[in-house]
Design a protein around this motif. Structure first.
Motif, PDB file in Angstrom:
ATOM      1  N   TYR A 208      -7.051   3.086   0.371  1.00 38.08           N
ATOM      2  CA  TYR A 208      -5.804   3.232   1.126  1.00 38.08           C
ATOM      3  C   TYR A 208      -5.994   3.235   2.636  1.00 38.08           C
TER       4      TYR A 208
ATOM      5  N   GLU B  40      -6.769  14.141   4.017  1.00 41.25           N
ATOM      6  CA  GLU B  40      -6.717  12.746   4.469  1.00 41.25           C
ATOM      7  C   GLU B  40      -7.588  12.533   5.721  1.00 41.25           C
TER       8      GLU B  40
ATOM      9  N   ARG C  24       4.018   5.620  -5.653  1.00 41.04           N
ATOM     10  CA  ARG C  24       3.896   5.709  -7.107  1.00 41.04           C
ATOM     11  C   ARG C  24       2.841   6.729  -7.482  1.00 41.04           C
TER      12      ARG C  24
ATOM     13  N   LYS D 203       0.824  -1.195   0.000  1.00 38.67           N
ATOM     14  CA  LYS D 203       0.000   0.000   0.000  1.00 38.67           C
ATOM     15  C   LYS D 203       0.868   1.259   0.000  1.00 38.67           C
ATOM     16  N   GLN D 204       1.930   1.241   0.822  1.00 33.71           N
ATOM     17  CA  GLN D 204       2.809   2.407   0.893  1.00 33.71           C
ATOM     18  C   GLN D 204       3.493   2.636  -0.456  1.00 33.71           C
TER      19      GLN D 204
ATOM     20  N   VAL E 277      -4.131   9.507   1.744  1.00 36.98           N
ATOM     21  CA  VAL E 277      -2.698   9.309   1.964  1.00 36.98           C
ATOM     22  C   VAL E 277      -2.111  10.581   2.584  1.00 36.98           C
TER      23      VAL E 277
ATOM     24  N   LEU F 251       2.259   1.793  -3.344  1.00 34.47           N
ATOM     25  CA  LEU F 251       1.222   2.324  -4.227  1.00 34.47           C
ATOM     26  C   LEU F 251       1.083   3.826  -4.008  1.00 34.47           C
ATOM     27  N   ALA F 252       1.104   4.238  -2.733  1.00 34.83           N
ATOM     28  CA  ALA F 252       0.997   5.668  -2.422  1.00 34.83           C
ATOM     29  C   ALA F 252       2.181   6.434  -3.001  1.00 34.83           C
TER      30      ALA F 252
ATOM     31  N   GLN G 126      -0.598   5.905 -14.765  1.00 33.60           N
ATOM     32  CA  GLN G 126       0.397   4.826 -14.838  1.00 33.60           C
ATOM     33  C   GLN G 126       0.010   3.651 -13.960  1.00 33.60           C
ATOM     34  N   LEU G 127      -1.057   3.798 -13.169  1.00 34.26           N
ATOM     35  CA  LEU G 127      -1.538   2.681 -12.358  1.00 34.26           C
ATOM     36  C   LEU G 127      -2.649   1.961 -13.114  1.00 34.26           C
TER      37      LEU G 127
ATOM     38  N   LEU H  24      -5.926   2.100  -4.400  1.00 39.40           N
ATOM     39  CA  LEU H  24      -5.510   3.388  -3.830  1.00 39.40           C
ATOM     40  C   LEU H  24      -6.693   4.054  -3.135  1.00 39.40           C
TER      41      LEU H  24
END
Lengths: 297, 239
Positions: free
Chosen positions: B107, B76, A172, A166-167, A186, A169-170, B95-96, B104
């Motif tokens: 999260y 957040e 990126r 997850k981190q 995030v 992913l954050a 890009q994901l 995401l």
């Protein structure tokens, strides 16, 4: 040059290149997220080397514990640099953070000269790492195999973090769109701090291996490897961890092999890296594995 | 569940939102319509915590019944409270992959099974996303990106889903499809705040509606009332 000599050079290049790669990862990750060249990164590398020197040689702490202390200490310094010198400038123009980075680098270097003195100190290598053994016709010491192995394991572990957690992913996601990433819950500051922590820890590991391999430490020892690792990051494609490793290895091989095959050029050893930087910026500015970096909105 | 009193938004010297007051009750679809530049996005972005120069009172009452002041908190924090925003322009991470974009969105959660179940739920709402689950977000069409943006905002399991211009740049047939899904999401019990330029589509599904003009609310009523309102008809529905 015979084959066993070539293998010797090959191992050297692999070791040097993988250390460049480890340092380059820190440049590339921070640049990928903040578009900031963290000039102080090479100095974190130096601090890692000094910390291990003080812990194990000065204070005779066992190596295993000394390594942990050195890596944690350098990581803390990396986090502190972000907190004090970069975080207050997050919303400022990028050039301000860049100037701050240059300032921090000079500060750490000069403070280290004051604190540690400018005199190089010798690192006494643990015997275990220096006992030569034969691999076919080549004689090697365990240290020269350990360096690339540790580097690759760490790089692979990092890739796992970036692509499977997850981190990661954050991270990126932040590198492309900070605002949207915040909307997903995030915390940008925490993620950036994590990035600095990872980069600094890897630089510290590289610094420790460097101090063992070229057995001395001095306050400016981070400058040249830092510049070269930066070039490696650009060569591999800024923002790409795999690219940083690839760039580091390329640089290590270019440096070692050019001197091995053309001994007369050994005086230009450091110049090769900078020629490479100019060529890559002219020919392929995005580097080997880099994606096109759009300016942030 | 959300009570806005005298909200003002400044960007430097520009006063974008003037003394807006509105309220959203649990289970409703509330829409905020108005022309380009009327202050709709500023309002919704202020609620999401993205605007620094916001003043006034935005009070959130979550499931625990405890009122919380939102202004001055970071985005957040809002997500953790249960407020989620699908931003204007979709803002898909190119890009994901589709699935990574959804991950995401989740999260803040750590219930793996729940997340997986919600991904499946999103694929049921938007079957097209399932076909494209392994594709990079940047390769999707505009309509698919909008679906992904809505789905991603749902992944945090919000009490309040805020949508900023979901019809932007979509062909009419896709607008209809997206809005049908928005009502479906609402029928399943989720509260929705919808900001729209496409007044007709928004008013048809909204229970309550506010009209925003140059930063101030000029009209309010039920969606059906505003659809019949001559002023709205003239200004937003083409006479």
């Amino acid at each position: 040059m015979n084959f066993s000599m070539f293998l010797q050079h090959f191992t050297n290049a692999l070791g040097l290149g993988s250390m460049y790669g480890l340092i380059a990862i820190g440049y590339t990750m921070v640049y990928g997220i903040l578009r900031l060249i963290n000039f102080a990164h090479g100095d974190i590398f130096m601090l890692g080397a000094y910390f291990v020197f003080f812990a194990t040689i000065q204070y005779k702490i066992p190596w295993a514990l000394g390594l942990v202390i050195a890596v944690l200490g350098a990581t803390a310094c990396g986090l502190l640099v972000d907190r004090i010198a970069y975080r207050p400038l997050r919303d400022a123009p990028r050039i301000s953070a860049l100037i701050s980075a240059i300032g921090v680098s000079f500060f750490i270097e000069n403070a280290s000269i004051v604190a540690f003195t400018g005199v190089p100190r010798n690192v006494i290598q643990p015997k275990l790492l220096m006992e030569p053994f034969a691999l076919g016709t080549v004689r090697l010491i365990p240290l020269s195999l350990m360096v690339p192995v540790i580097s690759f394991v760490l790089a692979a572990g990092l890739l796992w973090v970036i692509y499977r957690t997850k981190q990661g992913l954050a991270m990126r996601s932040i590198s492309h769109d900070i605002e949207t990433t915040r909307l997903m819950g995030v915390s940008v500051d925490k993620t950036i701090a994590l990035t600095f922590a990872i980069g600094s820890a890897l630089a510290a590991v590289a610094g420790i291996m460097w101090a063992l391999r070229y057995p001395k430490v001095e306050p400016l020892m981070g400058m040249m490897p830092g510049f070269k690792a930066f070039i490696a990051a650009v060569f591999g494609g800024v923002g790409s961890v795999a690219g940083a490793m690839l760039g580091g290895l390329s640089l290590g091989f270019i440096e070692i092999m050019s001197v091995a095959f053309f001994p007369k050029l050994s005086g230009y050893r450091d110049a090769f890296a900078f020629v490479l930087l100019i060529v890559i910026l002219l020919v392929k500015p995005t580097g080997l594995l880099g994606e096109k970096l759009e300016d942030k909105i | 569940m959300l009570e806005i009193k005298n909200l003002n938004v400044w960007y430097g010297a520009i006063h974008a939102v003037h003394d807006i007051s509105m309220s959203i009750a649990r289970g409703e679809i509330v829409t905020l319509i108005g022309a380009n530049g009327a202050g709709k996005s500023s309002t919704i972005r202020a609620i999401a915590g993205l605007v620094k120069g916001a003043k006034g009172q935005v009070t959130w009452t979550g499931k625990d019944g405890r009122p919380v002041q939102l202004l001055g908190r970071p985005p957040e924090y809002m997500v953790k409270l249960g407020i989620s925003l699908s931003p204007e322009g979709r803002r898909i991470l190119p890009q994901l992959t589709v699935e990574e974009n959804l991950m995401l969105g989740a999260y803040i959660r750590s219930d793996k099974d729940g997340i997986q179940a919600d991904i499946e739920y999103c694929y049921r709402l938007f079957p097209r996303l399932k076909e494209r689950r392994g594709q990079k977000g940047g390769t999707l069409s505009g309509g698919e990106q909008q679906m992904l943006a809505v789905a991603r905002a749902l992944m945090s399991h919000p009490d309040l889903l805020m949508l900023d211009e979901p019809s932007l740049g979509l062909a009419p047939i896709l607008v209809e499809e997206v809005f049908a899904t928005i009502s479906e999401i609402n029928r399943e019990g989720r509260t929705i705040l919808l900001v729209e330029q496409n007044a007709y589509a928004a008013l048809r599904i909204a229970r309550k509606a506010y009209v925003l003009e140059t930063g101030a609310i000029t009209l309010q009523g039920t969606g059906a009332e505003l659809l019949e309102n001559p002023k709205v008809k003239e200004a937003y529905l083409g006479g």
